[in-house]
Structure formats: structure tokens, C-alpha cells
Design a protein around this motif. Structure first.
Motif, PDB file in Angstrom:
ATOM      1  N   MET A   1       0.806  -1.189   0.000  1.00  0.00           N
ATOM      2  CA  MET A   1       0.000   0.000   0.000  1.00  0.00           C
ATOM      3  C   MET A   1       0.860   1.269   0.000  1.00  0.00           C
ATOM      4  SD  MET A   1      -3.128  -0.489  -0.290  1.00  0.00           S
ATOM      5  CE  MET A   1      -3.871  -2.043  -0.613  1.00  0.00           C
ATOM      6  N   LYS A   2       2.002   1.190   0.693  1.00  0.00           N
ATOM      7  CA  LYS A   2       2.874   2.363   0.729  1.00  0.00           C
ATOM      8  C   LYS A   2       3.440   2.669  -0.658  1.00  0.00           C
ATOM      9  CE  LYS A   2       4.232   2.037   5.549  1.00  0.00           C
ATOM     10  NZ  LYS A   2       5.346   1.909   6.497  1.00  0.00           N
ATOM     11  N   ILE A   3       3.750   1.627  -1.393  1.00  0.00           N
ATOM     12  CA  ILE A   3       4.239   1.823  -2.763  1.00  0.00           C
ATOM     13  C   ILE A   3       3.147   2.447  -3.617  1.00  0.00           C
ATOM     14  CG2 ILE A   3       5.014   0.638  -4.865  1.00  0.00           C
ATOM     15  CD1 ILE A   3       6.400  -1.403  -3.002  1.00  0.00           C
ATOM     16  N   SER A   4       1.930   1.978  -3.450  1.00  0.00           N
ATOM     17  CA  SER A   4       0.805   2.541  -4.195  1.00  0.00           C
ATOM     18  C   SER A   4       0.617   4.014  -3.856  1.00  0.00           C
ATOM     19  CB  SER A   4      -0.480   1.783  -3.885  1.00  0.00           C
ATOM     20  OG  SER A   4      -0.379   0.451  -4.303  1.00  0.00           O
ATOM     21  N   ALA A   5       0.759   4.362  -2.586  1.00  0.00           N
ATOM     22  CA  ALA A   5       0.615   5.753  -2.170  1.00  0.00           C
ATOM     23  C   ALA A   5       1.701   6.630  -2.799  1.00  0.00           C
ATOM     24  CB  ALA A   5       0.658   5.852  -0.654  1.00  0.00           C
ATOM     25  N   LYS A   6       2.921   6.112  -2.869  1.00  0.00           N
ATOM     26  CA  LYS A   6       4.009   6.863  -3.501  1.00  0.00           C
ATOM     27  C   LYS A   6       3.754   7.051  -4.992  1.00  0.00           C
ATOM     28  CE  LYS A   6       7.702   5.663  -0.302  1.00  0.00           C
ATOM     29  NZ  LYS A   6       9.005   5.014  -0.142  1.00  0.00           N
ATOM     30  N   GLU A   7       3.285   6.000  -5.646  1.00  0.00           N
ATOM     31  CA  GLU A   7       2.971   6.085  -7.071  1.00  0.00           C
ATOM     32  C   GLU A   7       1.831   7.065  -7.322  1.00  0.00           C
ATOM     33  OE1 GLU A   7       4.620   4.787  -9.641  1.00  0.00           O
ATOM     34  OE2 GLU A   7       6.063   3.880  -8.267  1.00  0.00           O
ATOM     35  N   ILE A  40      -8.149   7.378  -0.019  1.00  0.00           N
ATOM     36  CA  ILE A  40      -8.453   5.982   0.319  1.00  0.00           C
ATOM     37  C   ILE A  40      -7.183   5.248   0.733  1.00  0.00           C
ATOM     38  CG2 ILE A  40      -9.221   3.768  -0.642  1.00  0.00           C
ATOM     39  CD1 ILE A  40     -11.168   5.449  -2.407  1.00  0.00           C
ATOM     40  N   LEU A  41      -6.121   5.409  -0.040  1.00  0.00           N
ATOM     41  CA  LEU A  41      -4.858   4.743   0.281  1.00  0.00           C
ATOM     42  C   LEU A  41      -4.307   5.202   1.627  1.00  0.00           C
ATOM     43  CD1 LEU A  41      -3.089   4.787  -3.196  1.00  0.00           C
ATOM     44  CD2 LEU A  41      -3.888   2.774  -1.957  1.00  0.00           C
ATOM     45  N   ASN A  42      -4.381   6.499   1.886  1.00  0.00           N
ATOM     46  CA  ASN A  42      -3.887   7.013   3.165  1.00  0.00           C
ATOM     47  C   ASN A  42      -4.703   6.477   4.335  1.00  0.00           C
ATOM     48  OD1 ASN A  42      -1.813   8.459   2.002  1.00  0.00           O
ATOM     49  ND2 ASN A  42      -3.008  10.318   1.809  1.00  0.00           N
ATOM     50  N   LYS A  43      -5.999   6.328   4.149  1.00  0.00           N
ATOM     51  CA  LYS A  43      -6.853   5.780   5.201  1.00  0.00           C
ATOM     52  C   LYS A  43      -6.512   4.311   5.461  1.00  0.00           C
ATOM     53  CE  LYS A  43     -10.285   6.003   8.064  1.00  0.00           C
ATOM     54  NZ  LYS A  43     -10.216   6.783   9.280  1.00  0.00           N
ATOM     55  N   ILE A  44      -6.276   3.549   4.399  1.00  0.00           N
ATOM     56  CA  ILE A  44      -5.892   2.137   4.545  1.00  0.00           C
ATOM     57  C   ILE A  44      -4.581   2.017   5.313  1.00  0.00           C
ATOM     58  CG2 ILE A  44      -5.125   0.080   3.279  1.00  0.00           C
ATOM     59  CD1 ILE A  44      -7.167   0.887   1.081  1.00  0.00           C
ATOM     60  N   ILE A  45      -3.600   2.849   4.949  1.00  0.00           N
ATOM     61  CA  ILE A  45      -2.298   2.801   5.610  1.00  0.00           C
ATOM     62  C   ILE A  45      -2.432   3.191   7.078  1.00  0.00           C
ATOM     63  CG2 ILE A  45      -0.008   3.892   5.672  1.00  0.00           C
ATOM     64  CD1 ILE A  45      -0.232   4.052   2.557  1.00  0.00           C
ATOM     65  N   ASP A  48      -4.083   0.376   9.021  1.00  0.00           N
ATOM     66  CA  ASP A  48      -3.169  -0.752   9.187  1.00  0.00           C
ATOM     67  C   ASP A  48      -2.145  -0.484  10.290  1.00  0.00           C
ATOM     68  OD1 ASP A  48      -2.179  -3.338   8.384  1.00  0.00           O
ATOM     69  OD2 ASP A  48      -0.463  -2.268   7.523  1.00  0.00           O
ATOM     70  N   LYS A  49      -1.691   0.762  10.403  1.00  0.00           N
ATOM     71  CA  LYS A  49      -0.721   1.121  11.439  1.00  0.00           C
ATOM     72  C   LYS A  49      -1.318   0.985  12.836  1.00  0.00           C
ATOM     73  CE  LYS A  49       2.272   4.265   8.889  1.00  0.00           C
ATOM     74  NZ  LYS A  49       2.744   5.644   8.776  1.00  0.00           N
ATOM     75  N   GLN A  50      -2.617   1.181  12.968  1.00  0.00           N
ATOM     76  CA  GLN A  50      -3.274   1.107  14.270  1.00  0.00           C
ATOM     77  C   GLN A  50      -3.344  -0.316  14.793  1.00  0.00           C
ATOM     78  OE1 GLN A  50      -7.061   2.983  13.768  1.00  0.00           O
ATOM     79  NE2 GLN A  50      -6.209   5.050  13.732  1.00  0.00           N
ATOM     80  N   LYS A  51      -3.300  -1.280  13.904  1.00  0.00           N
ATOM     81  CA  LYS A  51      -3.428  -2.690  14.308  1.00  0.00           C
ATOM     82  C   LYS A  51      -2.166  -3.235  14.861  1.00  0.00           C
ATOM     83  CE  LYS A  51      -7.168  -3.831  11.251  1.00  0.00           C
ATOM     84  NZ  LYS A  51      -7.656  -4.686  10.231  1.00  0.00           N
TER      85      LYS A  51
END
Length: 51
Positions: A1-7, A40-45, A48-51
């Protein structure tokens, strides 16, 4: 997901450059869509960090 956010960020950068180009058609719609995808990507990331 982080790669997707960078792209996504890079794509937004290039769309902003195209927006200021005289020879490129309007990219406003694409910028709007990429911003939605970016949220959306930032929300997913963040979730995920909260878990």
C-alpha cells in the motif's frame, strides 16, 4: 500500500505539470480522481498502522 501511495503522489505531480501545459488537454477530472484514490490509500495505511 505504501508503494501505491508513492505512485499515486507521483502521478498527481505529473498531472499538475500537465495542467499547466498549453498542449495538454484538461486534467482536472483526473486530478479529482487521483485525490480520491490518495485519500483511500492514506486511510488504509493509517488503519493498518493502528493494528
Amino acid at each position: 500500500m505504501k508503494i501505491s501511495a508513492k505512485e499515486c503522489e507521483e502521478t498527481k505531480y505529473w498531472l499538475l505539470i500537465c495542467k499547466h501545459s498549453k498542449n495538454y488537454p484538461s486534467s482536472e477530472e483526473l486530478l479529482s480522481k487521483i485525490e480520491s484514490i490518495q485519500k483511500i490509500l492514506n486511510k488504509i495505511i493509517a488503519t493498518d498502522k493502528q493494528k
